[in-house]
Design a protein around this motif. Sequence first.
Motif, PDB file in Angstrom:
ATOM      1  N   GLU A  20    -195.224  32.247 -49.120  1.00 33.18           N
ATOM      2  CA  GLU A  20    -196.095  32.501 -50.274  1.00 33.18           C
ATOM      3  C   GLU A  20    -195.548  31.805 -51.522  1.00 33.18           C
ATOM      4  O   GLU A  20    -196.285  31.173 -52.273  1.00 33.18           O
ATOM      5  CB  GLU A  20    -196.230  34.001 -50.519  1.00 33.18           C
ATOM      6  N   TYR A  21    -194.250  31.914 -51.729  1.00 34.92           N
ATOM      7  CA  TYR A  21    -193.621  31.259 -52.872  1.00 34.92           C
ATOM      8  C   TYR A  21    -193.787  29.744 -52.766  1.00 34.92           C
ATOM      9  O   TYR A  21    -194.125  29.073 -53.748  1.00 34.92           O
ATOM     10  CB  TYR A  21    -192.142  31.621 -52.960  1.00 34.92           C
ATOM     11  N   ALA A  22    -193.555  29.178 -51.591  1.00 39.55           N
ATOM     12  CA  ALA A  22    -193.677  27.731 -51.396  1.00 39.55           C
ATOM     13  C   ALA A  22    -195.110  27.271 -51.644  1.00 39.55           C
ATOM     14  O   ALA A  22    -195.339  26.228 -52.263  1.00 39.55           O
ATOM     15  CB  ALA A  22    -193.227  27.352 -49.990  1.00 39.55           C
ATOM     16  N   ALA A  23    -196.097  28.052 -51.187  1.00 33.55           N
ATOM     17  CA  ALA A  23    -197.499  27.698 -51.405  1.00 33.55           C
ATOM     18  C   ALA A  23    -197.847  27.743 -52.887  1.00 33.55           C
ATOM     19  O   ALA A  23    -198.540  26.846 -53.401  1.00 33.55           O
ATOM     20  CB  ALA A  23    -198.406  28.641 -50.622  1.00 33.55           C
ATOM     21  N   ARG A  24    -197.362  28.746 -53.597  1.00 33.20           N
ATOM     22  CA  ARG A  24    -197.619  28.832 -55.042  1.00 33.20           C
ATOM     23  C   ARG A  24    -196.962  27.673 -55.784  1.00 33.20           C
ATOM     24  O   ARG A  24    -197.545  27.100 -56.692  1.00 33.20           O
ATOM     25  CB  ARG A  24    -197.104  30.153 -55.595  1.00 33.20           C
TER      26      ARG A  24
END
Length: 76
Positions: A20-24
Amino acid sequence: MTTSQEPRPRPDMLAAIHAEYAARQQAADEAAAPERERRSAEMARDAALFGTPGWSRLSDARRMRAARYSAEQSAA
């Protein structure tokens, strides 16, 4: 339950949080790309003015940014 006895997060949960962090982060980088490219092109144009009469018409701040840009490009 004391702190040492609290359950640790599951690896799949940590992987989901990381994803999720990488996608954001990727979305933020993509959103900022046009502005970053515009600024890079502006610095390249300003740097190309070095040694010409146009160089003296740039503000001190733009000359410093253009000089820093040229130095970074030379180092790369």
